[in-house]
Motif scaffolding. Structure first.
Motif, PDB file in Angstrom:
ATOM      1  N   HIS A 134      -6.386  -1.460  -8.883  1.00  0.00           N
ATOM      2  CA  HIS A 134      -6.351  -0.164  -9.567  1.00  0.00           C
ATOM      3  C   HIS A 134      -7.773   0.341  -9.748  1.00  0.00           C
ATOM      4  CE1 HIS A 134      -5.423   2.960 -12.486  1.00  0.00           C
ATOM      5  NE2 HIS A 134      -4.123   2.749 -12.285  1.00  0.00           N
ATOM      6  N   ALA A 135      -8.022   1.565  -9.315  1.00  0.00           N
ATOM      7  CA  ALA A 135      -9.383   2.095  -9.312  1.00  0.00           C
ATOM      8  C   ALA A 135      -9.956   2.275 -10.709  1.00  0.00           C
ATOM      9  CB  ALA A 135      -9.408   3.433  -8.564  1.00  0.00           C
ATOM     10  N   ALA A 136      -9.084   2.463 -11.702  1.00  0.00           N
ATOM     11  CA  ALA A 136      -9.573   2.706 -13.071  1.00  0.00           C
ATOM     12  C   ALA A 136      -9.613   1.438 -13.907  1.00  0.00           C
ATOM     13  CB  ALA A 136      -8.699   3.760 -13.752  1.00  0.00           C
TER      14      ALA A 136
ATOM     15  N   LEU B 273     -15.024  -5.186  -2.029  1.00  0.00           N
ATOM     16  CA  LEU B 273     -14.954  -3.900  -2.743  1.00  0.00           C
ATOM     17  C   LEU B 273     -16.334  -3.387  -3.131  1.00  0.00           C
ATOM     18  CD1 LEU B 273     -11.915  -4.590  -5.110  1.00  0.00           C
ATOM     19  CD2 LEU B 273     -11.921  -3.292  -2.988  1.00  0.00           C
TER      20      LEU B 273
ATOM     21  N   GLU C 108       0.824  -1.201   0.000  1.00  0.00           N
ATOM     22  CA  GLU C 108       0.000   0.000   0.000  1.00  0.00           C
ATOM     23  C   GLU C 108       0.864   1.259   0.000  1.00  0.00           C
ATOM     24  OE1 GLU C 108      -3.924   1.721   2.407  1.00  0.00           O
ATOM     25  OE2 GLU C 108      -3.074  -0.248   2.894  1.00  0.00           O
TER      26      GLU C 108
ATOM     27  N   TYR D   9      -0.609   5.791  -7.657  1.00  0.00           N
ATOM     28  CA  TYR D   9      -1.692   5.039  -8.296  1.00  0.00           C
ATOM     29  C   TYR D   9      -3.015   5.286  -7.572  1.00  0.00           C
ATOM     30  CZ  TYR D   9       1.650   2.168 -10.954  1.00  0.00           C
ATOM     31  OH  TYR D   9       2.614   1.742 -11.813  1.00  0.00           O
ATOM     32  N   PRO D  10      -4.112   5.427  -8.319  1.00  0.00           N
ATOM     33  CA  PRO D  10      -5.424   5.411  -7.669  1.00  0.00           C
ATOM     34  C   PRO D  10      -5.810   3.955  -7.401  1.00  0.00           C
ATOM     35  CG  PRO D  10      -5.708   5.698 -10.041  1.00  0.00           C
ATOM     36  CD  PRO D  10      -4.218   5.649  -9.778  1.00  0.00           C
ATOM     37  N   PHE D  11      -6.096   3.617  -6.165  1.00  0.00           N
ATOM     38  CA  PHE D  11      -6.370   2.208  -5.890  1.00  0.00           C
ATOM     39  C   PHE D  11      -7.382   2.038  -4.770  1.00  0.00           C
ATOM     40  CE2 PHE D  11      -2.813   3.372  -3.151  1.00  0.00           C
ATOM     41  CZ  PHE D  11      -3.139   2.802  -1.928  1.00  0.00           C
ATOM     42  N   LYS D  12      -7.985   0.862  -4.772  1.00  0.00           N
ATOM     43  CA  LYS D  12      -8.895   0.438  -3.708  1.00  0.00           C
ATOM     44  C   LYS D  12      -8.242  -0.738  -2.982  1.00  0.00           C
ATOM     45  CE  LYS D  12     -11.947  -0.318  -6.900  1.00  0.00           C
ATOM     46  NZ  LYS D  12     -13.194  -0.754  -7.589  1.00  0.00           N
TER      47      LYS D  12
ATOM     48  N   ASP E 196      -9.231  -1.882 -12.728  1.00  0.00           N
ATOM     49  CA  ASP E 196      -9.689  -3.065 -11.989  1.00  0.00           C
ATOM     50  C   ASP E 196      -8.618  -4.155 -11.949  1.00  0.00           C
ATOM     51  OD1 ASP E 196     -11.766  -4.160 -10.415  1.00  0.00           O
ATOM     52  OD2 ASP E 196     -12.424  -5.446 -12.061  1.00  0.00           O
TER      53      ASP E 196
END
Length: 461
Positions: free
Chosen positions: A402-404, A459, A364, A372-375, A406
């Motif tokens: 990755h949020a964009a 998620l 993380e 990076y945009p992430f969940k 997947d």
């Protein structure tokens, strides 16, 4: 001066298979080993430690068998000499298999001795009770590995300290074992001897154990070890070590406070250094850094054309599987004229505490550093059906998505068979599968793998 097409210095998990592959292609190959065939992994690392860790796991299961309704009468006894003998037999079997595979190749000459460079492509091998050998190679491959680093703590050299190599041959269980270093080797060895009957104390200078991991991962590792009785001091630096011949006394500094701890034995597990000092690389054009690591490009070639380095002697993650992959990159590029780089390869790893910590991809904190945009998907092992059924609910599963796109960026699995679960996610990453695909994939019930569905379902909440 005997000439070879290839000279390989070190018979570790990169050097040995490379020797066999080059020999099969008709290259006259010299494999030089100063100690034991198989390198660190077979003789001092993976094979012996995991053999002994398996014994400690059995001891732990028996000690807690009442949790499964199985009751034993009286105290169990640990036969450490038998455990060491079993370990030695496994190591010898693996080492013999290596020797047999090498001897089957007529183009390989095995040479035992210390190799040093006498010129750019020239090697002198010093042998016991034999005159030195002078070799010259078209290609030279450095696979000399790494050795234990001993920190300069006042008094440490007056202590008969143990290393991850020497402790494996002890046939008496240390009564009180102090472990310097709270990373993979120190924690594996600490838990091993705690389960065999030692009272173990871990000293770690960093803010948390396994410093390269996220804090939530490190916190779970610490909790599970402390629940087994291990004492752990983080943010703690030894300032002095002494002994009266029976008891080792260590003064440690923790922030503004000072503590004194005692033990009967000391294990140094503070890192490893590359074994380059004896190679006399100053007689070549090979560049090393300030720590002694051989510098290589992304094809593993050094600053001297025709000389390569693989395994722990170069910078980067010091894992057996990395060394093995190094030899594949070198072979494919050298023999098949490909252009495979080290830059894009996956680096999975597993810490063999019990339960295991399996890791792949970004942590993380690394994902945050890269922007990076992430969940984050998290599932406790106490929510995993298989873990509940087997009674192994310690730990959790964590994956970064990755949020964009997947796509999976990384994962950390602490739990029973954590390394095996991680490997499934590694293959998913290699195949560019998305979190949604894994969430809806059919896994056989009730495997641990099936919990991957539930992990990515988190998620949706």
């Amino acid at each position: 001066m005997e000439k070879f097409d290839a000279i390989i210095i070190g018979s570790g998990q990169g050097g040995t298979p490379l020797a066999r592959k080059l020999a099969k292609k008709g290259m006259k190959t010299a494999l030089i080993e100063k100690r034991l065939l198989g390198g660190t992994c077979i003789n001092d690392g993976c094979t012996p430690t995991k053999s002994m860790i398996s014994c400690a796991k059995v001891a732990n299961t028996i000690q807690h068998s009442s949790s499964w309704g199985i009751h034993t009468e009286g105290d169990i006894t640990v036969d450490l000499p038998f455990i060491v003998l079993r370990k030695n037999e496994i190591v010898q079997r693996f080492r013999h298999n290596i020797l047999r595979s090498l001897e089957a190749e007529p183009n390989i000459r095995i040479i035992h001795g210390q190799a040093t460079f006498s010129g750019v492509k020239k090697i002198t091998v010093t042998q016991q009770e034999k005159p030195p050998l002078e070799l010259e190679g078209t290609y030279i491959f450095i696979n000399t590995g790494a050795a234990t680093t001993v920190p300069e703590i006042p008094g440490i050299h007056q202590i008969n300290y143990l290393t991850s190599t020497t402790i494996l041959d002890m046939t008496v269980i240390p009564k009180e074992l102090i472990v310097l270093g709270g990373s993979y080797i120190g924690l594996e060895m600490g838990q091993l001897y705690q389960r065999l009957g030692s009272h173990v104390t871990v000293i770690e200078p960093g803010m948390h154990l396994v410093s390269r991991e996220d804090e939530d991962v490190a916190a779970v590792v610490r909790k599970m070890l402390e629940e087994e009785g291990m004492k752990i001091h983080t943010s703690s630096e030894p300032s002095n070590i002494s002994t009266d011949g029976t008891t080792i006394t260590m003064d440690i500094i923790s922030g503004t406070s000072r503590k004194t701890i005692t033990g009967t034995h000391l294990l140094v597990a503070t890192g490893r250094r590359p074994q380059t000092a004896d190679l006399q690389l100053n007689k070549t054009n090979v560049t090393i850094d300030e720590h002694g690591f051989v510098q290589v490009n992304d094809h593993l070639e050094t600053s001297c054309p025709g000389i390569f380095a693989l395994g722990d002697v170069k910078p980067g993650p010091a894992f057996t599987h990395v060394s093995y992959n190094d030899h594949l990159i070198i072979y494919h590029n050298l023999i098949e004229k490909k252009s495979i780089s080290t830059l894009a390869r996956q680096i999975p790893y597993c810490m063999f505490t019990d339960p295991q910590l399996g890791r792949i991809g970004l942590s993380e904190k690394e994902a945050n550093q890269k922007g990076y945009p992430f969940k984050v998907a998290v599932l406790g092992m106490d929510k995993v059906a298989r873990a509940i059924e087997t009674g192994h609910t310690t730990g959790f599963m964590k994956a970064l998505v990755h949020a964009a796109t997947d796509k999976i960026l990384g994962a950390a699995i602490i739990g029973e068979q954590g390394g095996e679960i991680m490997s499934i996610l590694q293959m998913a990453m290699a195949g560019d599968l998305t979190a949604t695909q894994l969430k809806e994939m059919i896994f056989a019930h009730p495997l641990y793998a099936e919990s991957i569905n539930n992990l990515f379902m988190t998620l949706d909440k």
